[in-house]
Design a protein around this motif. Structure first.
Motif, PDB file in Angstrom:
ATOM      1  N   UNK A   1       0.833  -1.203   0.000  1.00 60.36           N
ATOM      2  CA  UNK A   1       0.000   0.000   0.000  1.00 60.36           C
ATOM      3  C   UNK A   1       0.867   1.251   0.000  1.00 60.36           C
ATOM      4  N   UNK A   2       1.920   1.224   0.813  1.00 60.22           N
ATOM      5  CA  UNK A   2       2.833   2.373   0.861  1.00 60.22           C
ATOM      6  C   UNK A   2       3.525   2.562  -0.489  1.00 60.22           C
ATOM      7  N   UNK A   3       3.976   1.450  -1.096  1.00 58.55           N
ATOM      8  CA  UNK A   3       4.635   1.543  -2.394  1.00 58.55           C
ATOM      9  C   UNK A   3       3.707   2.095  -3.460  1.00 58.55           C
ATOM     10  N   UNK A   4       2.426   1.684  -3.428  1.00 60.12           N
ATOM     11  CA  UNK A   4       1.462   2.195  -4.392  1.00 60.12           C
ATOM     12  C   UNK A   4       1.230   3.682  -4.235  1.00 60.12           C
ATOM     13  N   UNK A   5       1.139   4.142  -2.986  1.00 64.15           N
ATOM     14  CA  UNK A   5       0.933   5.563  -2.732  1.00 64.15           C
ATOM     15  C   UNK A   5       2.120   6.390  -3.217  1.00 64.15           C
ATOM     16  N   UNK A   6       3.332   5.883  -2.991  1.00 65.52           N
ATOM     17  CA  UNK A   6       4.535   6.601  -3.443  1.00 65.52           C
ATOM     18  C   UNK A   6       4.577   6.669  -4.969  1.00 65.52           C
ATOM     19  N   UNK A   7       4.234   5.558  -5.630  1.00 64.87           N
ATOM     20  CA  UNK A   7       4.217   5.544  -7.095  1.00 64.87           C
ATOM     21  C   UNK A   7       3.177   6.514  -7.643  1.00 64.87           C
ATOM     22  N   UNK A   8       2.044   6.656  -6.962  1.00 70.25           N
ATOM     23  CA  UNK A   8       1.045   7.639  -7.369  1.00 70.25           C
ATOM     24  C   UNK A   8       1.636   9.043  -7.321  1.00 70.25           C
ATOM     25  N   UNK A   9       2.468   9.289  -6.313  1.00 68.73           N
ATOM     26  CA  UNK A   9       3.030  10.629  -6.136  1.00 68.73           C
ATOM     27  C   UNK A   9       4.055  10.970  -7.206  1.00 68.73           C
ATOM     28  N   UNK A  10       4.888  10.004  -7.580  1.00 65.25           N
ATOM     29  CA  UNK A  10       6.020  10.309  -8.463  1.00 65.25           C
ATOM     30  C   UNK A  10       5.731  10.035  -9.933  1.00 65.25           C
ATOM     31  N   UNK A  11       4.542   9.495 -10.244  1.00 62.42           N
ATOM     32  CA  UNK A  11       4.209   9.185 -11.635  1.00 62.42           C
ATOM     33  C   UNK A  11       3.302  10.254 -12.225  1.00 62.42           C
ATOM     34  N   UNK A  12       3.049  10.146 -13.521  1.00 63.79           N
ATOM     35  CA  UNK A  12       2.155  11.077 -14.189  1.00 63.79           C
ATOM     36  C   UNK A  12       2.874  12.285 -14.743  1.00 63.79           C
ATOM     37  N   UNK A  13       2.087  13.186 -15.305  1.00 66.16           N
ATOM     38  CA  UNK A  13       2.654  14.367 -15.976  1.00 66.16           C
ATOM     39  C   UNK A  13       3.437  15.253 -15.025  1.00 66.16           C
ATOM     40  N   UNK A  14       2.975  15.326 -13.756  1.00 64.26           N
ATOM     41  CA  UNK A  14       3.640  16.190 -12.784  1.00 64.26           C
ATOM     42  C   UNK A  14       4.675  15.439 -11.952  1.00 64.26           C
ATOM     43  N   UNK A  15       4.814  14.147 -12.200  1.00 66.94           N
ATOM     44  CA  UNK A  15       5.684  13.329 -11.367  1.00 66.94           C
ATOM     45  C   UNK A  15       7.159  13.518 -11.647  1.00 66.94           C
ATOM     46  N   UNK A  16       7.973  12.838 -10.846  1.00 62.40           N
ATOM     47  CA  UNK A  16       9.430  12.951 -10.961  1.00 62.40           C
ATOM     48  C   UNK A  16      10.021  11.889 -11.876  1.00 62.40           C
ATOM     49  N   UNK A  17       9.216  10.868 -12.227  1.00 64.65           N
ATOM     50  CA  UNK A  17       9.711   9.791 -13.070  1.00 64.65           C
ATOM     51  C   UNK A  17       9.321  10.024 -14.528  1.00 64.65           C
ATOM     52  N   UNK A  18      10.158   9.582 -15.407  1.00 66.88           N
ATOM     53  CA  UNK A  18       9.880   9.737 -16.832  1.00 66.88           C
ATOM     54  C   UNK A  18       8.768   8.794 -17.287  1.00 66.88           C
ATOM     55  N   UNK A  19       8.620   7.650 -16.607  1.00 67.23           N
ATOM     56  CA  UNK A  19       7.616   6.673 -16.986  1.00 67.23           C
ATOM     57  C   UNK A  19       6.398   6.744 -16.062  1.00 67.23           C
ATOM     58  N   UNK A  20       5.290   6.254 -16.578  1.00 65.53           N
ATOM     59  CA  UNK A  20       4.032   6.271 -15.829  1.00 65.53           C
ATOM     60  C   UNK A  20       3.860   4.935 -15.105  1.00 65.53           C
TER      61      UNK A  20
END
Length: 350
Positions: A1-20
């Protein structure tokens, strides 16, 4: 659950990762959430006279957790918070569980007190494989699969049904009467589903503690039939009633079926039995894609509703079987045990 929440934060157009990685985040949260809730079900043994109510509370909390995302949407649209800010803060919740669980949670499930065991579990003595082969489990699994498919079909298609021009659905035209923008109705449903579940929680729990298991499963079937047949007609006020009935029925479904497994088979294999039911139901619910396809085909909507009505009628097999099968009559509810204890404690009149 924690990993999923972190991935939600860093993904997407505004995220820190290049991939979704949003899909990966969804999967992690879907796996982690039920694991946390199911790990707490045995706590109902600490309060055996309210066992069903406590199990209902845990199930409703899992179900009502969707309201968190409605609040997140409000924070984003109304206050301009980014999804990075929202999910970084939210990730502190599962992180707290990760830190505290090894220190505070028990290593073994709590068992009901030997001095007060209000629920007689008729099939607890069977091994896991023997329980899997019983009619009681197989019928409950089929009922669970069909219920969850029906529920997920409703949730997965309601926005499309409300937002499309329903008058184009052929014979539906004469039944349509909208006094509210369908988009507003969709928002109403978004709030009624989790909030209605919270309101229904004490009612569902009380009924499970004071009425027979068969009575509760039959009530769930009648409610399912009501909102399924109601989907043939489109009217603003009827739709709101259907939303309310659906919210209650969804709460009763998770709580009633979870209590069914606990009351009939006990907690020894509870996680495996209930997990199998939900896993099979989850796979079958992937077919909800075709429910949405039928809605967007316009004239196929009546075919979908007819099919779902037939599915609901098949569900009737379980409550009818429970009515004639003696195994379920052996289950003694908490209120019945309390009455027995009080009667036993009273001196005989001379």
């Amino acid at each position: 659950t924690w990993g999923g929440s972190v991935l939600f934060a860093v993904s997407g157009a505004e995220g820190w990762l290049d991939q979704d990685f949003l899909l990966t985040g969804y999967c992690l949260m879907a796996i982690g959430g039920p694991g946390i809730v199911f790990s707490m079900m045995h706590l109902s043994n600490l309060f055996p006279d309210r066992a069903a109510t406590i199990q209902t509370l845990f199930n409703v909390m899992l179900d009502a957790s969707s309201i968190v995302f409605t609040v997140f949407q409000t924070l984003s649209l109304g206050f301009g918070l980014t999804h990075i800010q929202i999910f970084i803060v939210y990730s502190a919740v599962p992180l707290l569980i990760v830190v505290t669980a090894p220190l505070l949670w028990p290593n073994k499930a709590y068992e009901a007190s030997k001095d007060f065991a209000p629920i007689h579990v008729p099939l607890q003595h069977l091994s896991f494989l023997e329980q899997l082969k019983t009619k009681q489990f197989l019928l409950a699994m089929v009922f669970t699969v069909l219920q969850m498919f029906r529920v997920n079909s409703f949730v997965g298609t309601i926005d499309d049904v409300l937002q499309k021009e329903l008058s184009k659905f052929g014979t539906y035209g004469k039944y349509i009467s909208w006094d509210i923008d369908p988009n507003i109705l969709a928002r109403i449903f978004g709030w009624m589903l989790p909030v209605g579940g919270l309101i229904a929680c004490p009612i569902v729990g009380w009924l499970l503690d004071h009425k027979s298991l068969q009575w509760n499963i039959m009530l769930l079937w009648w409610l399912t039939l009501f909102y399924t047949v109601g989907c043939f007609f489109f009217n603003t006020y009827l739709e709101i009633v259907i939303f309310a009935v659906f919210a209650y029925a969804r709460t009763a479904m998770f709580s009633g079926l979870c209590t069914y497994v606990a009351f009939v088979f006990g907690f020894t294999n509870f996680g495996k039995l209930w997990g199998i039911c939900e896993a099979v139901a989850g796979v079958v619910s992937l077919l909800v894609y075709y429910s949405d396809w039928a809605v967007n085909r316009g004239r196929w909507l009546w075919v979908l509703n007819t099919f779902l009505t037939a599915v609901t009628l098949v569900m009737l097999v379980l409550p009818l079987y429970m009515r004639k099968e003696r195994t379920y009559a052996e289950i003694k509810l908490p209120c019945e045990r309390e009455l027995t204890d009080k009667t036993a404690a009273e001196p005989l009149a001379l």
